[in-house]
Each structure stands twice: as C-alpha cells, then as structure tokens.
Scaffold this motif. Structure first.
Motif, PDB file in Angstrom:
ATOM      1  N   PRO A 187       0.831  -1.213   0.000  1.00 19.30           N
ATOM      2  CA  PRO A 187       0.000   0.000   0.000  1.00 19.30           C
ATOM      3  C   PRO A 187       0.863   1.259   0.000  1.00 19.30           C
ATOM      4  N   ASN A 188       0.407   2.280  -0.694  1.00 19.98           N
ATOM      5  CA  ASN A 188       1.134   3.548  -0.786  1.00 19.98           C
ATOM      6  C   ASN A 188       0.747   4.442   0.393  1.00 19.98           C
ATOM      7  N   HIS A 189       1.118   4.031   1.595  1.00 18.39           N
ATOM      8  CA  HIS A 189       0.714   4.783   2.783  1.00 18.39           C
ATOM      9  C   HIS A 189       1.446   6.112   2.911  1.00 18.39           C
ATOM     10  N   LEU A 207      13.876   0.858  -0.244  1.00 17.97           N
ATOM     11  CA  LEU A 207      13.330   1.964  -1.020  1.00 17.97           C
ATOM     12  C   LEU A 207      11.883   1.671  -1.405  1.00 17.97           C
ATOM     13  N   ALA A 208      11.177   2.718  -1.736  1.00 20.00           N
ATOM     14  CA  ALA A 208       9.782   2.610  -2.167  1.00 20.00           C
ATOM     15  C   ALA A 208       9.548   3.597  -3.294  1.00 20.00           C
ATOM     16  N   VAL A 253      10.322   1.117   7.212  1.00 19.21           N
ATOM     17  CA  VAL A 253      10.571  -0.302   6.968  1.00 19.21           C
ATOM     18  C   VAL A 253       9.547  -1.202   7.661  1.00 19.21           C
ATOM     19  N   PRO A 254       9.272  -1.032   8.975  1.00 20.48           N
ATOM     20  CA  PRO A 254       8.284  -1.922   9.611  1.00 20.48           C
ATOM     21  C   PRO A 254       6.924  -1.885   8.934  1.00 20.48           C
ATOM     22  N   ARG A 255       6.511  -0.720   8.494  1.00 19.52           N
ATOM     23  CA  ARG A 255       5.207  -0.579   7.849  1.00 19.52           C
ATOM     24  C   ARG A 255       5.147  -1.357   6.524  1.00 19.52           C
TER      25      ARG A 255
END
Length: 398
Positions: A187-189, A207-208, A253-255
């Motif tokens: 998901p793009n939170h 990275l995202a 990272v955790p998310r």
C-alpha cells in the motif's frame, strides 16, 4: 527450404526478443514458458545505450517510451524520514540521452504482443530432458510431450533449467555477490506520486516508489546476507529471512514489512552473477541472465538480454541456421557482457553501506554535495561507467 526450428525456453525479455528476430530471419521459433501466461507487473527496469538501438530496430522504441514509469523525483532519507538529498529521478537512476525506465511486465507484454501471432508460445510447460543428436535436439517436456528441434536456446534466467541440463549444476556458474534482494507491492501509505525514496542503514537498504500507471507502491530491499540464507526457496522462509534482516530498522521499513503476507508478487533472490567459459554446447545455447547475468545491481540486465538476443538471432542467420552461429554470437557479445558485469559488484557497494560509520559519512557527503560548485560534473563522473558499458558494443545491421 524448411525453416530451422528453434526452441526458446523462457518467455522473458531475452526470449521474446529472440523470438522476434528469429522470425525476421526466417526461423520457426517455439517459446516454452512454465508460467501460465506472460508474467505481469514486476519491478522497474532500464533500457540504455545499445538496447535502445535494438528497440528502435524492432519498431517499439516509441511504445516503450509511452510506457515509461515517469518517476519524477528521487530522494535519500534518514531514519526519521527527513530528506537528505533530492534530485530528478533520471539522474538518480543514471539515465541520460533518452534512456527509458519501464516496468518489466510492460516491456515483456510489448515484446509478446509483437510476436504472439507468428511465434508459437506454449505456456504452463517446461523442458524436462535434452538429448542432442547429429540432426537435432530431442526434447522431453514436463507435460510428457516429446519433440525434436534444430536448436535450443535457454532464456530462462539466473536459475536456468536449460543451463543445468546442457552444461551442469548451477553452483559451477553462479557467483553469489553476498547480498539478497526482495521486491513486492505494498500500500502507498506515504502518498507517493511518481516518487522514489531510498533509506540506507548499516548493511541494508530499503526503497519505495510509485509510477505513472500504478498508484500503489513497490517496496524493494537490498541487504548484505549470510551464505546459509542462499538456499531458501520456500516463500514463508524467504519472508522470514527478509523480516529478520530488517528487524529494528528505522524509517518506514516496519510498515512496508507488514504488507508482506498479502503481497501478490513477492520476489526474493540472491544477488548473483553467471560466469561461463562458453555459452553454447553443440546445438544448445544460452542468452541473457542464463548465460551472463550481471545482477540487478548492474542496472543492465534488460539491456544485456535484448542486445544478446538481437546478436544471437543475427549470427544464426549469417550461419544459415547452423550451430556455428553460436560462436560468432559469443565473440560479439562477450566483451559487452564483461563490461556490464563489472558494474554489479561496484554498484552494490555504493547501494549498501558496510556499517554505521559509512552510513553517517555517506549521508553527510550527500548533504554537502547539493551546496558544492561543480556538483553536476561530479554526478556525471559517477554515471560515466554505466553509460560507457551500455554502449560497449557496435551492432551489426544483419
């Protein structure tokens, strides 16, 4: 004269490109792919240098550019999410002179659509056995079907089944670089809009990014790994290793790791290269990652696949369909493959910092860089090796 028959193992970028050029040269390619269809999605990849020429000669360059990711900005962030350094995404990714970034699935679909009406594709099957004879290669498929082909080409990736059957076990040719990579949808939170954020920790990078055609995010992890982790094939075990490697890490990272169980496209593998003394044995040859994987860290795997396939088909045409074309293909492509393979080990050391001190120094240098005169020249110097390697071959007009 009967068309020479060529079995291609793998509907990859290399396999579909090879099918196109074999058709152009009067061959009858059959592509066998163990997946039930062309693989969608995947991660973003680059086309540079000579690969752009191949795409142009195929008449797909403008379509490739229409499918560009259109990622606009890239930034390095610290553990709190503060932006340390921002720049345009093309500069961050080492793209110049019209280089194109595209999702792997989009490129594969473009190549498949170009060939699906003339090449014969067999999905949901794969090669089980190969037996070479004076008049061809007798192939037994996993489905139980048997057939004889004039030539067989493995375009089936780092863990090539064709290579194992014709050349020997994987451990003879695959060189682990000491890292693992994992990519999956999440998901793009963060609400990213065609942006890429990179977080660097000791021995591990995350990275995202989002692209023009996908509002969801892709999360990518690259970390220094242990030798005992490299045999993991079970998805649950792979996800456990990834979570363990990033336990206690900062930023988001955790998310992102929370999205692991629901990810529909989880990818996990060692960062490795393939080195072989020869890419052919009799009537069987290899192309792309199966023969000369440079690793994702090189940024050149897709370009190597397209260029290699173009040259292989061309040299087979020059040789009149004889396996003698394999040797000419290797002579032409090996210097290009060698130049691009050298990028992998050097690049990954810049992408994954060895320890806390290197992380601190690197982040400090990035903060200072944007205030220094001549920063554009320094950036160009960093990008020079990949552009030189991307153009390290002169393509014949077969």
């Amino acid at each position: 004269m009967q068309q020479p028959t060529v079995l291609i193992s793998g509907a990859s970028v290399a396999g579909t490109t090879l099918a196109y050029w074999l058709l152009r040269h009067g061959f009858a390619p059959v592509v066998v792919e163990k997946a039930p269809a062309v693989r969608p999605g995947g991660y973003k990849i680059d086309l540079r240098g000579a690969a752009l020429d191949v795409a142009d000669r195929m008449g797909i360059l403008e379509e490739v550019r229409r499918h560009r990711t259109d990622v606009r900005e890239a930034a390095v962030v610290d553990a709190r999410g503060s932006r340390v350094k921002s720049m345009d995404a093309d500069s961050f990714g080492g793209r110049v002179h019209g280089d194109a970034e595209i999702m792997r699935g989009d490129l594969t679909r473009i190549l498949y659509d170009l060939t699906k009406d003339k090449a014969h594709y067999r999905f949901g099957d794969s090669i089980a056995e190969l037996a070479q004879g004076p008049d061809g290669v007798h192939v037994t498929f996993e489905s139980g079907r048997t057939e004889t082909f004039d030539l067989v080409v493995g375009a089936d990736g780092l863990h090539s089944r064709t290579r194992a059957l014709a050349f020997g076990p994987e451990e003879r040719f695959v060189r682990d670089l000491g890292y693992h990579v994992s990519i999956f949808s999440a998901p793009n939170h963060l609400g990213l809009d065609r942006e890429e954020l990179t977080y660097v920790g000791p021995g591990r990078t995350a990275l995202a990014y989002t692209t023009a055609r996908d509002s969801g995010a892709k999360a990518m992890f690259l970390w220094s790994s242990r030798p005992q982790d490299h045999g993991a094939r079970d998805t649950a075990e792979q996800q456990r290793l990834l979570a363990e490697a990033y336990r206690g890490e900062g930023w988001e990272v955790p998310r992102f790791l929370e999205a692991l169980p629901a990810a529909p496209d989880f990818y996990f593998d060692s960062l490795s290269q393939v080195h072989m003394d020869s890419w052919s044995a009799g009537r069987v040859a290899l192309v792309g990652d199966a023969a000369y994987c440079a690793s994702p860290a090189s940024g050149q795997g897709t370009s190597l696949a397209m260029v290699g396939a173009y040259v292989l088909a061309g040299e087979l045409a020059v040789a009149g369909g004889s396996p003698k074309g394999f040797a000419a293909y290797e002579r032409a492509v090996r210097p290009f493959a060698d130049a691009n393979q050298k990028l992998g080990p050097a690049n990954v050391k810049r992408m994954v910092m060895a320890g806390p001190a290197q992380v601190r120094i690197s982040l400090l240098m990035l903060r200072l860089l944007q205030h220094l005169p001549g920063k554009d020249r320094m950036t160009a110097k960093v990008l020079e090796p990949i552009q030189r390697a991307a153009n390290a071959i002169e393509l014949k007009a077969y």
